[in-house]
Design a protein around this motif. Structure first.
Motif, mmCIF file in Angstrom:
data_model
loop_
_atom_site.group_PDB
_atom_site.id
_atom_site.type_symbol
_atom_site.label_atom_id
_atom_site.label_comp_id
_atom_site.label_asym_id
_atom_site.label_seq_id
_atom_site.Cartn_x
_atom_site.Cartn_y
_atom_site.Cartn_z
ATOM 1 N N THR A 1 52.177 42.266 35.518
ATOM 2 C CA THR A 1 52.294 43.425 34.568
ATOM 3 C C THR A 1 52.287 43.282 33.115
ATOM 4 N N SER B 1 49.267 42.084 31.497
ATOM 5 C CA SER B 1 48.222 43.023 31.222
ATOM 6 C C SER B 1 48.783 43.719 29.740
ATOM 7 N N ALA C 1 43.373 33.445 38.230
ATOM 8 C CA ALA C 1 43.201 32.320 39.214
ATOM 9 C C ALA C 1 42.087 32.624 40.332
ATOM 10 N N GLY C 2 41.818 34.039 40.400
ATOM 11 C CA GLY C 2 40.729 34.288 41.514
ATOM 12 C C GLY C 2 41.310 34.524 42.762
ATOM 13 N N ARG C 3 42.533 34.893 42.800
ATOM 14 C CA ARG C 3 43.280 35.129 44.146
ATOM 15 C C ARG C 3 42.857 36.369 44.716
ATOM 16 N N THR C 4 42.245 37.430 44.014
ATOM 17 C CA THR C 4 41.982 38.621 44.633
ATOM 18 C C THR C 4 40.683 39.184 44.298
ATOM 19 N N ARG D 1 42.527 43.711 38.160
ATOM 20 C CA ARG D 1 42.410 44.598 37.269
ATOM 21 C C ARG D 1 41.632 44.516 36.071
ATOM 22 N N HIS E 1 53.307 34.850 37.139
ATOM 23 C CA HIS E 1 54.235 35.130 37.902
ATOM 24 C C HIS E 1 55.339 34.071 37.945
ATOM 25 N N ARG F 1 59.535 37.636 33.320
ATOM 26 C CA ARG F 1 60.756 38.684 33.310
ATOM 27 C C ARG F 1 61.881 37.947 34.024
ATOM 28 N N LEU G 1 55.806 39.538 50.773
ATOM 29 C CA LEU G 1 55.209 38.198 50.105
ATOM 30 C C LEU G 1 54.047 38.152 49.801
ATOM 31 N N ARG H 1 49.939 37.195 50.954
ATOM 32 C CA ARG H 1 48.964 36.809 51.826
ATOM 33 C C ARG H 1 49.280 35.104 52.076
ATOM 34 N N MET H 2 49.540 34.512 50.894
ATOM 35 C CA MET H 2 49.554 33.219 50.718
ATOM 36 C C MET H 2 50.225 32.362 51.910
ATOM 37 N N ARG I 1 52.298 43.190 53.574
ATOM 38 C CA ARG I 1 51.482 43.998 52.829
ATOM 39 C C ARG I 1 50.592 42.893 51.787
ATOM 40 N N ARG J 1 47.803 47.463 46.484
ATOM 41 C CA ARG J 1 48.292 46.707 45.400
ATOM 42 C C ARG J 1 49.454 47.373 44.812
ATOM 43 N N LYS K 1 60.451 37.897 47.165
ATOM 44 C CA LYS K 1 60.714 36.995 46.496
ATOM 45 C C LYS K 1 61.425 37.391 45.029
ATOM 46 N N LYS L 1 60.585 47.885 46.503
ATOM 47 C CA LYS L 1 61.201 47.772 47.511
ATOM 48 C C LYS L 1 62.731 47.596 47.583
HETATM 49 C C1 3Y8 Z 1 45.410 37.983 41.289
HETATM 50 C C2 3Y8 Z 1 45.686 40.679 39.846
HETATM 51 C C3 3Y8 Z 1 48.911 43.801 36.786
HETATM 52 C C4 3Y8 Z 1 49.641 43.107 37.611
HETATM 53 C C5 3Y8 Z 1 50.072 43.740 38.864
HETATM 54 C C6 3Y8 Z 1 53.920 41.970 39.057
HETATM 55 C C7 3Y8 Z 1 53.322 43.247 39.570
HETATM 56 C C8 3Y8 Z 1 51.698 44.423 40.955
HETATM 57 C C9 3Y8 Z 1 53.695 43.385 42.936
HETATM 58 C C10 3Y8 Z 1 55.196 43.787 47.590
HETATM 59 C C11 3Y8 Z 1 55.178 42.619 46.625
HETATM 60 C C12 3Y8 Z 1 53.288 39.702 45.521
HETATM 61 C C13 3Y8 Z 1 51.713 39.590 45.018
HETATM 62 C C14 3Y8 Z 1 52.790 41.312 43.738
HETATM 63 C C15 3Y8 Z 1 52.995 42.152 42.705
HETATM 64 C C16 3Y8 Z 1 52.127 43.175 40.650
HETATM 65 C C17 3Y8 Z 1 50.778 42.542 39.551
HETATM 66 C C18 3Y8 Z 1 52.042 42.096 41.525
HETATM 67 C C19 3Y8 Z 1 53.622 40.929 45.103
HETATM 68 C C20 3Y8 Z 1 47.834 40.765 41.550
HETATM 69 C C21 3Y8 Z 1 46.643 39.964 40.789
HETATM 70 C C22 3Y8 Z 1 46.604 38.983 41.401
HETATM 71 C C23 3Y8 Z 1 47.680 38.899 42.237
HETATM 72 C C24 3Y8 Z 1 48.217 37.679 43.286
HETATM 73 C C25 3Y8 Z 1 49.092 38.151 44.177
HETATM 74 C C26 3Y8 Z 1 49.266 36.797 45.392
HETATM 75 C C27 3Y8 Z 1 50.532 37.391 45.938
HETATM 76 C C28 3Y8 Z 1 51.269 38.196 44.818
HETATM 77 C C29 3Y8 Z 1 50.905 40.276 46.206
HETATM 78 C C30 3Y8 Z 1 44.989 41.698 40.311
HETATM 79 C C31 3Y8 Z 1 47.398 42.411 42.197
HETATM 80 C C32 3Y8 Z 1 53.529 39.602 46.955
HETATM 81 C C33 3Y8 Z 1 54.318 38.921 44.855
HETATM 82 O O1 3Y8 Z 1 46.174 37.878 48.750
HETATM 83 C C34 3Y8 Z 1 46.424 36.874 47.862
HETATM 84 O O2 3Y8 Z 1 45.976 35.894 47.806
HETATM 85 C C35 3Y8 Z 1 47.717 37.557 46.778
HETATM 86 C C36 3Y8 Z 1 48.165 36.460 46.199
HETATM 87 C C37 3Y8 Z 1 49.432 35.475 44.625
HETATM 88 C C38 3Y8 Z 1 51.566 36.369 46.428
HETATM 89 C C39 3Y8 Z 1 50.966 35.663 47.746
HETATM 90 O O3 3Y8 Z 1 51.817 34.626 47.842
HETATM 91 O O4 3Y8 Z 1 50.247 36.087 48.371
HETATM 92 N N1 3Y8 Z 1 50.161 38.353 43.734
HETATM 93 N N2 3Y8 Z 1 48.413 39.989 42.463
HETATM 94 C C40 3Y8 Z 1 46.142 36.769 40.299
HETATM 95 C C41 3Y8 Z 1 45.193 35.987 39.822
HETATM 96 O O5 3Y8 Z 1 43.787 35.836 40.476
HETATM 97 O O6 3Y8 Z 1 45.429 35.084 39.037
HETATM 98 O O7 3Y8 Z 1 44.293 41.552 41.419
HETATM 99 O O8 3Y8 Z 1 44.752 42.718 39.301
HETATM 100 C C42 3Y8 Z 1 48.769 41.190 40.267
HETATM 101 C C43 3Y8 Z 1 50.127 41.883 40.622
HETATM 102 N N3 3Y8 Z 1 50.506 41.612 41.764
HETATM 103 O O9 3Y8 Z 1 47.889 43.476 35.983
HETATM 104 O O10 3Y8 Z 1 49.011 44.986 36.807
HETATM 105 O O11 3Y8 Z 1 53.735 41.903 37.601
HETATM 106 O O12 3Y8 Z 1 54.467 40.975 39.609
HETATM 107 N N4 3Y8 Z 1 51.575 40.438 43.781
HETATM 108 C C44 3Y8 Z 1 55.490 38.923 44.546
HETATM 109 O O13 3Y8 Z 1 56.130 39.404 43.768
HETATM 110 O O14 3Y8 Z 1 56.430 38.648 45.509
HETATM 111 C C45 3Y8 Z 1 53.638 42.186 46.245
HETATM 112 O O15 3Y8 Z 1 54.296 43.834 48.428
HETATM 113 O O16 3Y8 Z 1 56.309 44.496 47.241
#
Ligand code: 3Y8
Ligand code: NAP
Length: 249
Positions: free
Chosen positions: A11, A14, A32-35, A39, A73, A99, A134, A136-137, A153, A173, A196, A206
């Motif tokens: 967040t 962004s 990184a290209g994880r999703t 956004r 993160h 943060r 947590l 998916r990873m 989730r 998300r 985490k 949560k």
């Molecule tokens: C790809 C970029 C934004 C950023 C938004 C923040 C908030 C919403 C909450 C729950 C916890 C979790 C997870 C989470 C949150 C924000 C932020 C945050 C947690 C996106 C994003 C990418 C990722 C990667 C993803 C991980 C996963 C972690 C889901 C975009 C949406 C659990 C972390 O499927 C996968 O492979 C997902 C992998 C790393 C952790 C994991 O181990 O699975 N984030 N999340 C980034 C990249 O490619 O570089 O798609 O827009 C970003 C955000 N996710 O711009 O508004 O600031 O943290 N992300 C945790 O905190 O525990 C969800 O469900 O309550």
């Protein structure tokens, strides 16, 4: 003319991209290209790994980056270590935008564990209904405790079903809301939430939902953070950019 590379995925990253775009600063945000559909951003975006520290050094030099802001993160520990090393080698100014960690508030019931393995170990024992917030990873690690019913989730629909015999998957998300997370926990009769210590507002719902429902939290503490200049807010980055521009870096 400065050229800023933001390592994103949060967040705060962004919000920084928006502030720099409004200030007509030249910046690129990196994912990184994880999703599947990250956004959209108000600055140019690049997606994918750099290829280790060397790959990042090459990128910094090739693109003429003058400032590197690591806004990843707190659990993206490898990226943060690479950023410090590559910035030093390439002679690029570096700061971390992260943060503060969440702290246990009155009414909370946290059990701290040092990492994912610690969380798995702490789930030894009788079957419970556990919310694994947590992503998916690291889900497969919890197959060592198959006795529980897991609420998962993920950001995206996974290619294959998670390897947990009893689970319910929500694809969504963040940022999330307290009301939404309370309803989710009640609908699935959750007894324990695994989280985490991400800090920030995007995943905090949560914790507040669990507090209101009187649910315990298994809190995974952050990995160690590399020695670097750190700020907790956008203003700190903008001030740093101003100062380092004056110094002509
Ligand atoms: C790809 C970029 C934004 C950023 C938004 C923040 C908030 C919403 C909450 C729950 C916890 C979790 C997870 C989470 C949150 C924000 C932020 C945050 C947690 C996106 C994003 C990418 C990722 C990667 C993803 C991980 C996963 C972690 C889901 C975009 C949406 C659990 C972390 O499927 C996968 O492979 C997902 C992998 C790393 C952790 C994991 O181990 O699975 N984030 N999340 C980034 C990249 O490619 O570089 O798609 O827009 C970003 C955000 N996710 O711009 O508004 O600031 O943290 N992300 C945790 O905190 O525990 C969800 O469900 O309550
Ligand atoms: P990580 O384990 O620290 O990094 C592993 C590798 O992924 C890095 O060495 C790098 O590959 C690549 N990478 C990571 N972040 C990158 C970025 N922003 N831009 C380009 N490459 C990147 O990272 P992670 O924990 O998988 O996190 C990946 C992304 O998801 C980050 O953007 C992070 O902010 C975001 N995120 C992570 C979490 C989490 O819980 N871990 C939560 C929310 C958001 P190379 O070595 O090839 O350069």
């Amino acid at each position: 003319m400065s050229h800023i590379l933001i390592l994103g995925g949060t967040t705060e990253a962004s919000a920084l991209a928006r502030a720099l775009a409004e200030g007509s600063k030249r910046a690129v945000l990196s994912y990184a290209g994880r999703t599947e559909k990250p956004r959209a951003q108000p600055v140019p975006v690049r997606v994918g790994g750099f290829g280790g520290i060397g790959g990042l050094v090459d990128y910094l030099r090739r693109e003429g980056v003058t400032h590197l802001v690591d806004a990843t993160h707190p659990f993206a520990a490898t990226m943060s270590r690479h950023a410090v090393a590559a910035a030093r080698e390439a002679g690029v100014a570096h700061i971390m935008l992260t943060r503060p960690g969440w702290v246990e508030a009155s009414g909370d019931s946290w059990t701290h564990v040092p990492d994912i393995a610690g969380a798995v170990g702490a789930l030894e024992g009788h079957a419970r209904r556990v919310m694994l917030a947590l992503g998916r990873m690291h889900v497969d690690a919890f197959a060592a405790q198959p006795q529980h019913h897991y609420l998962l989730r993920f950001v995206d629909v996974p290619d294959e079903a998670p390897g947990l015999p009893q689970h319910h998957l929500v694809v969504d998300r963040g940022p999330f809301t307290v009301e939404g997370d309370m309803a989710l926990m009640q609908a699935h009769r959750i007894e324990l939430v695994v989280s985490k210590n991400a800090g920030g507002s995007g995943a905090e719902a949560k914790l507040i939902a669990a507090r209101k429902l009187g649910l315990p939290i298994l809190m995974i503490d952050r990995p160690p953070c590399p020695a670097a200049q750190v700020t907790h807010d956008i203003a700190g980055v903008l001030e740093w950019l101003g100062h380092s521009a004056e110094r002509g870096v």
